[in-house]
Design a protein around this motif. Sequence first.
Motif, PDB file in Angstrom:
ATOM      1  N   MET A 198       0.934  -1.094   0.011  1.00 18.57           N
ATOM      2  CA  MET A 198      -0.029  -0.039  -0.131  1.00 18.57           C
ATOM      3  C   MET A 198       0.827   1.166  -0.151  1.00 18.57           C
ATOM      4  N   ILE A 199       0.687   2.043  -0.855  1.00 18.39           N
ATOM      5  CA  ILE A 199       1.309   3.459  -1.005  1.00 18.39           C
ATOM      6  C   ILE A 199       0.385   4.410  -0.648  1.00 18.39           C
ATOM      7  N   LYS A 200       0.644   5.115   0.485  1.00 13.65           N
ATOM      8  CA  LYS A 200       0.026   6.338   1.018  1.00 13.65           C
ATOM      9  C   LYS A 200       0.151   7.550   0.630  1.00 13.65           C
ATOM     10  N   PHE A 201      -0.505   8.302  -0.049  1.00 18.33           N
ATOM     11  CA  PHE A 201      -0.391   9.717  -0.496  1.00 18.33           C
ATOM     12  C   PHE A 201      -1.165  10.745   0.321  1.00 18.33           C
ATOM     13  N   ALA A 202      -0.477  11.731   0.551  1.00 17.52           N
ATOM     14  CA  ALA A 202      -1.207  12.876   1.221  1.00 17.52           C
ATOM     15  C   ALA A 202      -1.132  14.266   0.171  1.00 17.52           C
ATOM     16  N   ILE A 203      -2.138  14.887   0.084  1.00 17.60           N
ATOM     17  CA  ILE A 203      -2.061  15.977  -0.766  1.00 17.60           C
ATOM     18  C   ILE A 203      -2.349  17.249   0.465  1.00 17.60           C
ATOM     19  N   CYS A 204      -1.676  18.196   0.468  1.00 21.48           N
ATOM     20  CA  CYS A 204      -2.037  19.413   1.377  1.00 21.48           C
ATOM     21  C   CYS A 204      -1.823  20.643   0.659  1.00 21.48           C
ATOM     22  N   ASP A 205      -3.145  21.265   0.419  1.00 19.78           N
ATOM     23  CA  ASP A 205      -3.087  22.433  -0.464  1.00 19.78           C
ATOM     24  C   ASP A 205      -4.584  23.188  -0.099  1.00 19.78           C
ATOM     25  N   ASP A 206      -4.179  24.310  -0.043  1.00 21.38           N
ATOM     26  CA  ASP A 206      -5.811  25.209   0.214  1.00 21.38           C
ATOM     27  C   ASP A 206      -6.481  25.500  -1.043  1.00 21.38           C
ATOM     28  N   GLU A 207      -6.082  25.086  -1.936  1.00 20.20           N
ATOM     29  CA  GLU A 207      -6.949  25.228  -3.232  1.00 20.20           C
ATOM     30  C   GLU A 207      -7.610  24.068  -3.579  1.00 20.20           C
ATOM     31  N   PRO A 208      -8.821  23.949  -3.451  1.00 17.74           N
ATOM     32  CA  PRO A 208      -9.573  22.760  -3.784  1.00 17.74           C
ATOM     33  C   PRO A 208      -9.330  22.263  -5.206  1.00 17.74           C
ATOM     34  N   ILE A 209      -9.058  23.246  -6.126  1.00 17.85           N
ATOM     35  CA  ILE A 209      -8.962  22.845  -7.321  1.00 17.85           C
ATOM     36  C   ILE A 209      -7.702  21.922  -7.784  1.00 17.85           C
ATOM     37  N   MET A 210      -6.643  22.547  -7.086  1.00 15.79           N
ATOM     38  CA  MET A 210      -5.458  21.864  -7.098  1.00 15.79           C
ATOM     39  C   MET A 210      -5.320  20.469  -6.557  1.00 15.79           C
ATOM     40  N   VAL A 211      -5.934  20.548  -5.409  1.00 14.18           N
ATOM     41  CA  VAL A 211      -6.152  19.010  -4.715  1.00 14.18           C
ATOM     42  C   VAL A 211      -6.860  18.248  -5.700  1.00 14.18           C
ATOM     43  N   HIS A 212      -7.795  18.611  -6.316  1.00 17.58           N
ATOM     44  CA  HIS A 212      -8.597  17.686  -7.314  1.00 17.58           C
ATOM     45  C   HIS A 212      -7.708  17.355  -8.404  1.00 17.58           C
ATOM     46  N   GLU A 213      -6.906  18.150  -8.892  1.00 21.22           N
ATOM     47  CA  GLU A 213      -5.953  18.086 -10.343  1.00 21.22           C
ATOM     48  C   GLU A 213      -4.992  16.933  -9.726  1.00 21.22           C
ATOM     49  N   ILE A 214      -4.430  17.023  -8.637  1.00 23.03           N
ATOM     50  CA  ILE A 214      -3.186  16.406  -8.283  1.00 23.03           C
ATOM     51  C   ILE A 214      -3.652  14.745  -7.924  1.00 23.03           C
ATOM     52  N   SER A 215      -5.131  14.738  -7.376  1.00 26.89           N
ATOM     53  CA  SER A 215      -5.686  13.497  -7.117  1.00 26.89           C
ATOM     54  C   SER A 215      -6.040  12.680  -8.402  1.00 26.89           C
ATOM     55  N   ASN A 216      -6.508  13.641  -9.380  1.00 22.48           N
ATOM     56  CA  ASN A 216      -6.655  12.879 -10.733  1.00 22.48           C
ATOM     57  C   ASN A 216      -5.387  12.500 -11.531  1.00 22.48           C
ATOM     58  N   ARG A 217      -4.526  13.192 -11.124  1.00 20.80           N
ATOM     59  CA  ARG A 217      -2.942  12.985 -11.870  1.00 20.80           C
ATOM     60  C   ARG A 217      -2.461  11.511 -11.356  1.00 20.80           C
ATOM     61  N   LEU A 218      -2.641  11.718 -10.072  1.00 21.90           N
ATOM     62  CA  LEU A 218      -2.186  10.443  -9.128  1.00 21.90           C
ATOM     63  C   LEU A 218      -2.843   9.194  -9.682  1.00 21.90           C
TER      64      LEU A 218
END
Length: 237
Positions: A1-21
Amino acid sequence: MIKFAICDDEPIMVHEISNRLSQYMDGRKITPYSVTSFSNGCALLESGCSFDIVFLDIQMDNLDGIETAKILRQRRNRSLLIFVTVLKEYVFNAFEVEAYDYLLKPLDGSHFERTMDRAVSTLAQRTDKSIVIWRGSSCDVVPLAQIVYCEVQGRKVYVHQRDGKVIGFYDRLENFERQMDSRFFRCHRSYLVNLDYVRGCDTGLVTLPLGAQIPVSRLRERDLTQALLRYMKERDS
C-alpha cells in the motif's frame, strides 16, 4: 500500500493532483494505494498518519508548506516531500527540509510522471534493501535507506541511523562496505556515508542533515563529488 497525502488550500489543485495520481497509478498498474487530502498544514500534522509521499503547497495561510515540512522532519518523518508552488524562488527553501522534488503550477504532465517514477522507485528501494547485523546470537534487520553513516572505532563498527539509533558490532568496515550498494561512499578510512544524506562538503567535512558533520579525507573530496554526481544521475534516470 502506497499512501499519498495532498496538502493544499486550493480545492481545484487538490482535485487535479488527485486525478493525476489516479491516472498514473492506474496506468502503471500499481496497487493498492490511497490518497488523503488536507486543506492546511495543521490538519496534516494533526492527522497523526504516516504517508509515503506528501504533496505540499508552499503558500498556505497560517502554516505554510515549508514550516509544515520542518515540523514533519523534527518528528523524524521520512515521507517523500514534493512541493507544489507558483514561484521558482521558493524552491531553494525546500532543500532545508530535504524535499524530494518540486512541481511548478500549472502542473506539467511529463514532469509529474518523471517525479512519480523516481518516487515509486525510491520507495521500492526503501522496502526491498535491508541488511542483517549480527551481534552474538541476536540480530537487527536494518533498511539501507535508514543508515546515515557508519564509523569504525577500535574493533567495532557503529551504524548511525536516521532515527538516532546507533548499533555497534564487531567487524571490519571493509567487510561491512561490501554489503552496501551504490548509495554508500567511503569518504574516510574510518567512515562510510550514505550519499542520500550528504548536504555538502567543505574543508574536510561532510555535512549531514540537522548540521551533523563527519570527516572526509582530503584525497577523497574530489572522488566524493564525482560519486555524488554519478549517483544523482543514476537515481534520476
